[in-house]
Design a protein around this motif. Structure first.
Motif, PDB file in Angstrom:
ATOM      1  N   GLN A   1       0.839  -1.194   0.000  1.00 38.82           N
ATOM      2  CA  GLN A   1       0.000   0.000   0.000  1.00 38.82           C
ATOM      3  C   GLN A   1       0.878   1.250   0.000  1.00 38.82           C
ATOM      4  O   GLN A   1       1.914   1.278   0.641  1.00 38.82           O
ATOM      5  CB  GLN A   1      -0.881   0.021   1.244  1.00 38.82           C
ATOM      6  N   VAL A   2       0.420   2.224  -0.748  1.00 37.77           N
ATOM      7  CA  VAL A   2       1.086   3.525  -0.783  1.00 37.77           C
ATOM      8  C   VAL A   2       0.053   4.580  -0.416  1.00 37.77           C
ATOM      9  O   VAL A   2      -1.038   4.621  -0.997  1.00 37.77           O
ATOM     10  CB  VAL A   2       1.690   3.819  -2.161  1.00 37.77           C
ATOM     11  N   GLN A   3       0.387   5.419   0.533  1.00 38.12           N
ATOM     12  CA  GLN A   3      -0.526   6.466   0.977  1.00 38.12           C
ATOM     13  C   GLN A   3       0.029   7.828   0.563  1.00 38.12           C
ATOM     14  O   GLN A   3       1.237   8.065   0.649  1.00 38.12           O
ATOM     15  CB  GLN A   3      -0.704   6.438   2.497  1.00 38.12           C
ATOM     16  N   LEU A   4      -0.882   8.689   0.141  1.00 38.45           N
ATOM     17  CA  LEU A   4      -0.523  10.068  -0.198  1.00 38.45           C
ATOM     18  C   LEU A   4      -1.309  10.999   0.715  1.00 38.45           C
ATOM     19  O   LEU A   4      -2.534  10.872   0.814  1.00 38.45           O
ATOM     20  CB  LEU A   4      -0.856  10.389  -1.658  1.00 38.45           C
ATOM     21  N   ILE A  31       9.240   6.123  -7.387  1.00 39.54           N
ATOM     22  CA  ILE A  31       8.105   6.884  -7.913  1.00 39.54           C
ATOM     23  C   ILE A  31       8.560   7.576  -9.190  1.00 39.54           C
ATOM     24  O   ILE A  31       9.500   8.357  -9.173  1.00 39.54           O
ATOM     25  CB  ILE A  31       7.590   7.918  -6.908  1.00 39.54           C
ATOM     26  N   ASN A  32       7.913   7.250 -10.278  1.00 38.46           N
ATOM     27  CA  ASN A  32       8.291   7.843 -11.556  1.00 38.46           C
ATOM     28  C   ASN A  32       7.628   9.200 -11.740  1.00 38.46           C
ATOM     29  O   ASN A  32       8.281  10.218 -11.852  1.00 38.46           O
ATOM     30  CB  ASN A  32       7.921   6.894 -12.695  1.00 38.46           C
ATOM     31  N   TYR A  33       6.321   9.193 -11.785  1.00 40.34           N
ATOM     32  CA  TYR A  33       5.577  10.432 -11.979  1.00 40.34           C
ATOM     33  C   TYR A  33       4.863  10.817 -10.683  1.00 40.34           C
ATOM     34  O   TYR A  33       4.336   9.966  -9.973  1.00 40.34           O
ATOM     35  CB  TYR A  33       4.508  10.268 -13.075  1.00 40.34           C
ATOM     36  N   MET A  34       4.859  12.100 -10.399  1.00 38.26           N
ATOM     37  CA  MET A  34       4.001  12.668  -9.374  1.00 38.26           C
ATOM     38  C   MET A  34       3.283  13.848 -10.001  1.00 38.26           C
ATOM     39  O   MET A  34       3.827  14.514 -10.891  1.00 38.26           O
ATOM     40  CB  MET A  34       4.788  13.107  -8.137  1.00 38.26           C
ATOM     41  N   GLY A  35       2.070  14.066  -9.547  1.00 35.36           N
ATOM     42  CA  GLY A  35       1.338  15.149 -10.181  1.00 35.36           C
ATOM     43  C   GLY A  35       0.199  15.664  -9.337  1.00 35.36           C
ATOM     44  O   GLY A  35      -0.128  15.116  -8.281  1.00 35.36           O
ATOM     45  N   CYS A  95      -3.475  14.849  -5.278  1.00 31.98           N
ATOM     46  CA  CYS A  95      -2.112  14.432  -5.568  1.00 31.98           C
ATOM     47  C   CYS A  95      -2.155  13.017  -6.168  1.00 31.98           C
ATOM     48  O   CYS A  95      -2.995  12.200  -5.778  1.00 31.98           O
ATOM     49  CB  CYS A  95      -1.312  14.445  -4.276  1.00 31.98           C
ATOM     50  N   ASN A  96      -1.238  12.735  -7.061  1.00 32.19           N
ATOM     51  CA  ASN A  96      -1.153  11.438  -7.715  1.00 32.19           C
ATOM     52  C   ASN A  96       0.306  10.993  -7.790  1.00 32.19           C
ATOM     53  O   ASN A  96       1.194  11.826  -7.960  1.00 32.19           O
ATOM     54  CB  ASN A  96      -1.754  11.547  -9.124  1.00 32.19           C
ATOM     55  N   ALA A  97       0.511   9.688  -7.657  1.00 33.51           N
ATOM     56  CA  ALA A  97       1.867   9.147  -7.798  1.00 33.51           C
ATOM     57  C   ALA A  97       1.815   7.825  -8.540  1.00 33.51           C
ATOM     58  O   ALA A  97       0.972   6.964  -8.228  1.00 33.51           O
ATOM     59  CB  ALA A  97       2.516   8.954  -6.433  1.00 33.51           C
ATOM     60  N   PRO A 107       3.800  -2.305 -10.452  1.00 31.01           N
ATOM     61  CA  PRO A 107       3.451  -0.883 -10.520  1.00 31.01           C
ATOM     62  C   PRO A 107       2.284  -0.513  -9.602  1.00 31.01           C
ATOM     63  O   PRO A 107       1.445  -1.366  -9.283  1.00 31.01           O
ATOM     64  CB  PRO A 107       3.072  -0.684 -11.986  1.00 31.01           C
ATOM     65  N   PHE A 108       2.244   0.706  -9.197  1.00 32.88           N
ATOM     66  CA  PHE A 108       1.103   1.233  -8.457  1.00 32.88           C
ATOM     67  C   PHE A 108       0.761   2.620  -8.976  1.00 32.88           C
ATOM     68  O   PHE A 108       1.581   3.316  -9.548  1.00 32.88           O
ATOM     69  CB  PHE A 108       1.385   1.296  -6.943  1.00 32.88           C
ATOM     70  N   ARG A 109      -0.488   2.984  -8.757  1.00 33.27           N
ATOM     71  CA  ARG A 109      -0.967   4.348  -8.969  1.00 33.27           C
ATOM     72  C   ARG A 109      -1.806   4.700  -7.762  1.00 33.27           C
ATOM     73  O   ARG A 109      -2.788   4.028  -7.464  1.00 33.27           O
ATOM     74  CB  ARG A 109      -1.797   4.479 -10.246  1.00 33.27           C
ATOM     75  N   SER A 110      -1.428   5.719  -7.059  1.00 34.53           N
ATOM     76  CA  SER A 110      -2.135   6.113  -5.843  1.00 34.53           C
ATOM     77  C   SER A 110      -2.604   7.560  -5.927  1.00 34.53           C
ATOM     78  O   SER A 110      -1.995   8.387  -6.626  1.00 34.53           O
ATOM     79  CB  SER A 110      -1.217   5.953  -4.624  1.00 34.53           C
ATOM     80  N   TRP A 111      -3.675   7.825  -5.187  1.00 32.13           N
ATOM     81  CA  TRP A 111      -4.263   9.160  -5.131  1.00 32.13           C
ATOM     82  C   TRP A 111      -4.376   9.618  -3.677  1.00 32.13           C
ATOM     83  O   TRP A 111      -4.633   8.800  -2.784  1.00 32.13           O
ATOM     84  CB  TRP A 111      -5.654   9.178  -5.757  1.00 32.13           C
TER      85      TRP A 111
END
Length: 121
Positions: A1-4, A31-35, A95-97, A107-111
């Motif tokens: 799990q990844v928390q933002l 983490i490649n992209y953050m936005g 926020c997104n990562a 891979p993961f995509r977290s919000w």
């Protein structure tokens, strides 16, 4: 799990500034992209700005020259400095990562949960 976890939203008058922060934590290998994205009432979520791990940035036309995205890779944190704010910038900012998990490298995509930005005229 990844928390933002985001912080820094609030109420500001038109022409003012705010700085948003978003810290990622959990089983992170990279983490490649953050936005940052935003969603105004009755509208779809839209991209505001993104940044790669190498520092390459991308901005929505509506915020170019006013907003600046940056990140601290050591802290897995991304920032959004917002200047010359306008009432039309009012929205919930998310926020997104995008990255990969520690151990499995999958891979993961977290919000994040979102932070409200309100700009009064």
């Amino acid at each position: 799990q990844v928390q933002l976890v985001e912080s820094g939203g609030g109420l500001v008058q038109a022409g003012g500034s705010l700085r948003l922060s978003c810290a990622a934590s959990g089983s992170i290998f990279s983490i490649n992209y953050m936005g940052w994205y935003r969603q105004a009432p009755g509208k779809q979520r839209e991209l505001v700005a993104t940044i790669t791990s190498g520092g390459k940035t991308n901005y929505a036309d509506s915020v170019k020259g006013r907003f600046t995205i940056s990140r601290d890779n050591a802290k897995n944190t991304v920032y959004l400095q917002m200047n010359s704010l306008k009432p039309e910038d009012t929205a919930v900012y998310y926020c997104n990562a995008d990255g990969s998990y520690r151990g499995s490298y999958s891979p993961f995509r977290s919000w994040g949960q979102g932070t409200q930005v309100t700009v009064s005229s």
